[in-house]
Scaffold this motif. Structure first.
Motif, PDB file in Angstrom:
ATOM      1  N   TRP A   1       0.833  -1.205   0.000  1.00  0.00           N
ATOM      2  CA  TRP A   1       0.000   0.000   0.000  1.00  0.00           C
ATOM      3  C   TRP A   1       0.865   1.250   0.000  1.00  0.00           C
ATOM      4  CZ3 TRP A   1      -0.681   4.412   2.777  1.00  0.00           C
ATOM      5  CH2 TRP A   1      -1.842   5.147   2.524  1.00  0.00           C
ATOM      6  N   ILE A   2       1.906   1.286   0.822  1.00  0.00           N
ATOM      7  CA  ILE A   2       2.783   2.461   0.903  1.00  0.00           C
ATOM      8  C   ILE A   2       3.436   2.734  -0.442  1.00  0.00           C
ATOM      9  CG2 ILE A   2       4.929   3.350   1.905  1.00  0.00           C
ATOM     10  CD1 ILE A   2       4.170   1.767   4.475  1.00  0.00           C
ATOM     11  N   ALA A   3       3.985   1.681  -1.047  1.00  0.00           N
ATOM     12  CA  ALA A   3       4.712   1.849  -2.307  1.00  0.00           C
ATOM     13  C   ALA A   3       3.804   2.376  -3.411  1.00  0.00           C
ATOM     14  CB  ALA A   3       5.340   0.523  -2.722  1.00  0.00           C
TER      15      ALA A   3
ATOM     16  N   LYS B   1       2.523   6.172  -2.390  1.00  0.00           N
ATOM     17  CA  LYS B   1       3.431   7.321  -2.411  1.00  0.00           C
ATOM     18  C   LYS B   1       4.132   7.498  -3.753  1.00  0.00           C
ATOM     19  CE  LYS B   1       7.872   5.476  -0.780  1.00  0.00           C
ATOM     20  NZ  LYS B   1       8.771   6.169  -1.697  1.00  0.00           N
ATOM     21  N   SER B   2       4.003   6.515  -4.631  1.00  0.00           N
ATOM     22  CA  SER B   2       4.708   6.634  -5.904  1.00  0.00           C
ATOM     23  C   SER B   2       3.834   6.278  -7.095  1.00  0.00           C
ATOM     24  CB  SER B   2       5.959   5.751  -5.886  1.00  0.00           C
ATOM     25  OG  SER B   2       6.682   5.896  -7.065  1.00  0.00           O
ATOM     26  N   GLY B   3       3.405   5.016  -7.176  1.00  0.00           N
ATOM     27  CA  GLY B   3       2.667   4.565  -8.348  1.00  0.00           C
ATOM     28  C   GLY B   3       1.364   5.300  -8.587  1.00  0.00           C
ATOM     29  N   ARG B   4       0.641   5.563  -7.489  1.00  0.00           N
ATOM     30  CA  ARG B   4      -0.672   6.186  -7.654  1.00  0.00           C
ATOM     31  C   ARG B   4      -0.551   7.626  -8.133  1.00  0.00           C
ATOM     32  NH1 ARG B   4      -4.671   5.123  -2.797  1.00  0.00           N
ATOM     33  NH2 ARG B   4      -4.416   2.999  -3.593  1.00  0.00           N
TER      34      ARG B   4
ATOM     35  N   GLY C   1       0.798   1.339 -11.852  1.00  0.00           N
ATOM     36  CA  GLY C   1       1.515   1.969 -10.748  1.00  0.00           C
ATOM     37  C   GLY C   1       2.331   0.959  -9.956  1.00  0.00           C
ATOM     38  N   GLU C   2       1.766  -0.228  -9.743  1.00  0.00           N
ATOM     39  CA  GLU C   2       2.505  -1.282  -9.038  1.00  0.00           C
ATOM     40  C   GLU C   2       3.675  -1.773  -9.887  1.00  0.00           C
ATOM     41  OE1 GLU C   2       1.710  -5.643  -6.958  1.00  0.00           O
ATOM     42  OE2 GLU C   2       0.041  -4.253  -7.249  1.00  0.00           O
ATOM     43  N   ALA C   3       3.449  -1.934 -11.185  1.00  0.00           N
ATOM     44  CA  ALA C   3       4.540  -2.348 -12.082  1.00  0.00           C
ATOM     45  C   ALA C   3       5.643  -1.291 -12.107  1.00  0.00           C
ATOM     46  CB  ALA C   3       3.994  -2.576 -13.495  1.00  0.00           C
ATOM     47  N   PHE C   4       5.251  -0.027 -12.144  1.00  0.00           N
ATOM     48  CA  PHE C   4       6.197   1.092 -12.124  1.00  0.00           C
ATOM     49  C   PHE C   4       7.065   1.041 -10.869  1.00  0.00           C
ATOM     50  CE2 PHE C   4       7.009   5.374 -10.439  1.00  0.00           C
ATOM     51  CZ  PHE C   4       7.692   5.963 -11.477  1.00  0.00           C
TER      52      PHE C   4
ATOM     53  N   LEU D   1       8.357  -2.526  -2.175  1.00  0.00           N
ATOM     54  CA  LEU D   1       7.425  -3.468  -2.780  1.00  0.00           C
ATOM     55  C   LEU D   1       8.168  -4.721  -3.229  1.00  0.00           C
ATOM     56  CD1 LEU D   1       4.539  -4.012  -3.655  1.00  0.00           C
ATOM     57  CD2 LEU D   1       4.965  -2.723  -5.744  1.00  0.00           C
ATOM     58  N   LEU D   2       9.350  -4.553  -3.803  1.00  0.00           N
ATOM     59  CA  LEU D   2      10.177  -5.692  -4.217  1.00  0.00           C
ATOM     60  C   LEU D   2      10.475  -6.603  -3.040  1.00  0.00           C
ATOM     61  CD1 LEU D   2      12.126  -7.143  -6.237  1.00  0.00           C
ATOM     62  CD2 LEU D   2      13.871  -5.489  -5.533  1.00  0.00           C
ATOM     63  N   LEU D   3      10.875  -6.014  -1.926  1.00  0.00           N
ATOM     64  CA  LEU D   3      11.221  -6.800  -0.752  1.00  0.00           C
ATOM     65  C   LEU D   3       9.982  -7.443  -0.130  1.00  0.00           C
ATOM     66  CD1 LEU D   3      13.816  -7.531   0.634  1.00  0.00           C
ATOM     67  CD2 LEU D   3      13.552  -5.538   2.122  1.00  0.00           C
TER      68      LEU D   3
END
Length: 329
Positions: A179-181, A184-187, A218-221, A252-254
């Motif tokens: 959710w954080i990733a 704060k970035s993808g969305r 956004g998640e892929a990004f 998100l990767l981790l």
């Protein structure tokens, strides 16, 4: 996008002239913002906003979309400046980060006080100024787009805080990290700019398709960003890499790796991370992450295939999804 660039240039030049007339020092935060804008970048957020607007049938001559798109780039610049302070990143887009530049200037000139405190102060105020400039550019937004704009700004700040807090507390909650990733970035990179463009054009009916597309892409990004940080090259990325692991960030990767690999979970449960061992484990899961990105891109494509858009705009958004998800690969 040429009009967006021109608007940014003219707006910042006017502000520089205005504040330089007060005192030469008053132009410093404007210069910091201007330098980062001029250093390039993908202009991803303005591009998605303009595409959402034009795809929704918006009038290309409407000045509101130009101002909104320019404002989005300034919000991004503000986030980068603040990010670099929070991450202690020393350079951005091939040049010293704002806080690093002014820390060095303070030290070199022998000014009073603590150099790093001064450099951080210049960066914090410069980032805040970029957000103020963005708000001024967004002044003409009607209530619908204004709500999206406000939600986006709130998500960036709350997501950024949670990112810092989770790292400090050593929280291992993959669902929260995802959710954080994305928040704060993808969305704010894809989903919100698209919705803004469509809302300015008066096409709220596009919101479901743009939300599905934006959330998936956004998640892929963000996964691509995490891969670049873990395995990329600083010169190519234009920023320091490897900081996420060094600063105990549950990216998100981790988070994906923790869910699949008990050894990764054990490594991140330690008070101090063995970054070399973590990187080795992540290398082994890199193929799974690439597959996950493929799935997310396909999901984004399906969402746009179903959207009530003209064929040319569906094709454009399909192409943009590929460019965003597979950059620097």
């Amino acid at each position: 996008m040429t009009r967006v660039e021109s608007r940014l240039d003219a707006f910042l030049a006017t502000e520089r002239a205005r504040w330089a007339g007060v005192d030469s020092r008053a132009g410093v935060p404007v210069d910091a913002v201007t330098a980062l804008v001029a250093a390039g970048g993908k202009r991803l957020r303005p591009a998605f906003c303009v595409t959402g607007f034009l795809g929704a049938g918006g009038d290309p001559d409407d000045p509101t979309i130009v101002d909104c798109a320019a404002g989005l780039e300034l919000i991004h610049v503000a986030a980068l400046i603040h990010d670099d302070v929070l991450d202690a990143a020393e350079f951005r887009r091939g040049s010293p980060a704002v806080h690093a530049k002014y820390t060095a200037e303070h030290a070199a000139l022998g000014w009073r006080g603590e150099p790093r405190r001064y450099g951080d102060g210049v960066a914090i105020l410069s980032g805040d100024l970029a957000n103020v400039f963005a708000e001024r550019l967004a002044h003409a937004l009607s209530p619908g787009p204004r709500r999206i704009w406000g939600e986006m700004l709130t998500e960036i700040q709350v997501g950024q805080f949670l990112d810092m807090a989770v790292a400090a507390e050593g929280v291992i909650e993959p669902k929260l990290s995802r959710w954080i990733a994305v928040c704060k970035s993808g969305r704010y990179s894809i989903h919100r700019p698209l919705l803004l463009g469509a809302a300015i054009a008066g096409r709220e009916d596009l919101a479901p398709a743009f939300e599905e597309y934006g959330e998936a892409l956004g998640e892929a990004f963000q996964l691509r960003d995490d891969l670049i940080d873990a395995f990329g090259d600083s010169e190519t990325a234009g920023k320091p890499v490897g900081l996420d692991l060094a600063q105990h960030k549950m990216t998100l990767l981790l988070a994906e790796a923790v869910q699949r690999d008990g050894r990764v979970r054990k490594l991140v449960s330690e008070p101090e991370w063995d970054t070399a061992a973590l990187r080795e484990r992540l290398i082994e899961s890199k193929g799974d992450i690439e597959n996950r990105i493929d799935v997310l891109v396909e999901r984004a494509h399906r969402a746009i295939d179903r959207a009530p858009l003209g064929a040319a705009w569906r094709n454009e958004l399909t192409k943009m999804a590929v460019e965003v998800a597979y950059r620097n690969r």
